[in-house]
Design a protein around this motif. Structure first.
Motif, mmCIF file in Angstrom:
data_model
loop_
_atom_site.group_PDB
_atom_site.id
_atom_site.type_symbol
_atom_site.label_atom_id
_atom_site.label_comp_id
_atom_site.label_asym_id
_atom_site.label_seq_id
_atom_site.Cartn_x
_atom_site.Cartn_y
_atom_site.Cartn_z
ATOM 1 N N ARG A 7 -2.016 -62.094 49.176
ATOM 2 C CA ARG A 7 -1.328 -61.918 47.892
ATOM 3 C C ARG A 7 -1.952 -60.747 47.144
ATOM 4 N NH1 ARG A 7 2.255 -65.556 46.321
ATOM 5 N NH2 ARG A 7 2.277 -67.588 47.316
ATOM 6 N N ALA A 66 4.615 -53.345 44.939
ATOM 7 C CA ALA A 66 4.152 -54.732 45.053
ATOM 8 C C ALA A 66 3.469 -55.076 43.732
ATOM 9 C CB ALA A 66 3.186 -54.885 46.218
ATOM 10 N N GLN A 70 2.228 -61.307 44.210
ATOM 11 C CA GLN A 70 3.269 -61.221 45.232
ATOM 12 C C GLN A 70 2.673 -61.444 46.627
ATOM 13 O OE1 GLN A 70 5.425 -57.534 44.999
ATOM 14 N NE2 GLN A 70 6.954 -58.180 46.494
ATOM 15 N N LEU A 72 2.245 -60.797 50.490
ATOM 16 C CA LEU A 72 2.339 -59.658 51.398
ATOM 17 C C LEU A 72 2.179 -60.177 52.822
ATOM 18 C CD1 LEU A 72 -0.121 -57.277 49.518
ATOM 19 C CD2 LEU A 72 2.372 -57.402 49.245
ATOM 20 N N ASP A 94 7.589 -58.227 51.920
ATOM 21 C CA ASP A 94 7.522 -59.296 50.930
ATOM 22 C C ASP A 94 8.184 -60.547 51.494
ATOM 23 O OD1 ASP A 94 10.289 -58.888 50.670
ATOM 24 O OD2 ASP A 94 10.108 -57.874 48.730
ATOM 25 N N ASP A 95 8.270 -61.598 50.677
ATOM 26 C CA ASP A 95 8.854 -62.859 51.154
ATOM 27 C C ASP A 95 10.349 -62.756 51.430
ATOM 28 O OD1 ASP A 95 6.616 -64.434 51.424
ATOM 29 O OD2 ASP A 95 6.740 -65.270 49.398
ATOM 30 N N LEU A 100 7.674 -53.082 52.225
ATOM 31 C CA LEU A 100 6.947 -52.516 51.094
ATOM 32 C C LEU A 100 6.207 -51.251 51.505
ATOM 33 C CD1 LEU A 100 5.442 -55.841 49.697
ATOM 34 C CD2 LEU A 100 7.486 -54.628 48.890
#
Length: 152
Positions: A7, A66, A70, A72, A94-95, A100
């Motif tokens: 994260r 990002a 968030q 990663l 990302d989710d 990214l």
């Protein structure tokens, strides 16, 4: 292959309100550490084999911002390899599976006693052979890029 999940830490966020560019490099470096563990070059393996990896070159491409907290996810794909080198490609997502950033890297196997390049130990070769490998004509679009200002 998903290699790493982390994260965005608060201290990684800069004055622009998103993850600082240097922190993208940190996350990809953590992914290399995880790759090393997967191929038997964790702390114990490095000591026992007297062998490690050095990063020779990195091409990092930023695609999206990002933000703090968030998730990663870093995926790995082996583009090529020889007896001493790995040509690796990492994708940070990302989710929502949005890219990214990407990092294309050349990693060199090093004998830690001589501090010189050396062929991968046999057990490491076996582990490398199990990694996901791209076919030459199916590399990710961002792989093999060069930096420059296009002139018309």
């Amino acid at each position: 292959m998903k290699l790493l999940t982390t994260r965005v830490a608060q201290e990684w966020v800069d004055y622009n309100g998103h993850m600082n560019d240097a922190e993208y490099a940190r996350v990809f470096s953590l992914a290399v550490d995880t790759l090393m563990e997967r191929i038997g070059l964790d702390n114990d393996g490095r000591q026992r084999l007297r062998y490690t990896l050095f990063t020779l070159e990195t091409h990092l491409c930023y695609r999206r911002e990002a933000h703090q907290g968030q998730t990663l996810n870093v995926d790995f794909l082996l583009l090529d390899h020889d007896p001493k080198r790995l040509h690796a490609f990492f994708t940070m997502r990302d989710d929502a599976d949005e890219t990214l950033a990407t990092s294309e890297q050349m990693l060199m196997g090093i004998d830690t006693q001589s501090q010189r390049p050396a062929p991968f130990p046999p057990d490491v070769v076996k582990a490398i052979d199990t990694l996901p490998q791209a076919e030459a004509d199916t590399w990710p679009e961002a792989a093999g890029r060069r930096i420059g200002i296009p002139r018309r």
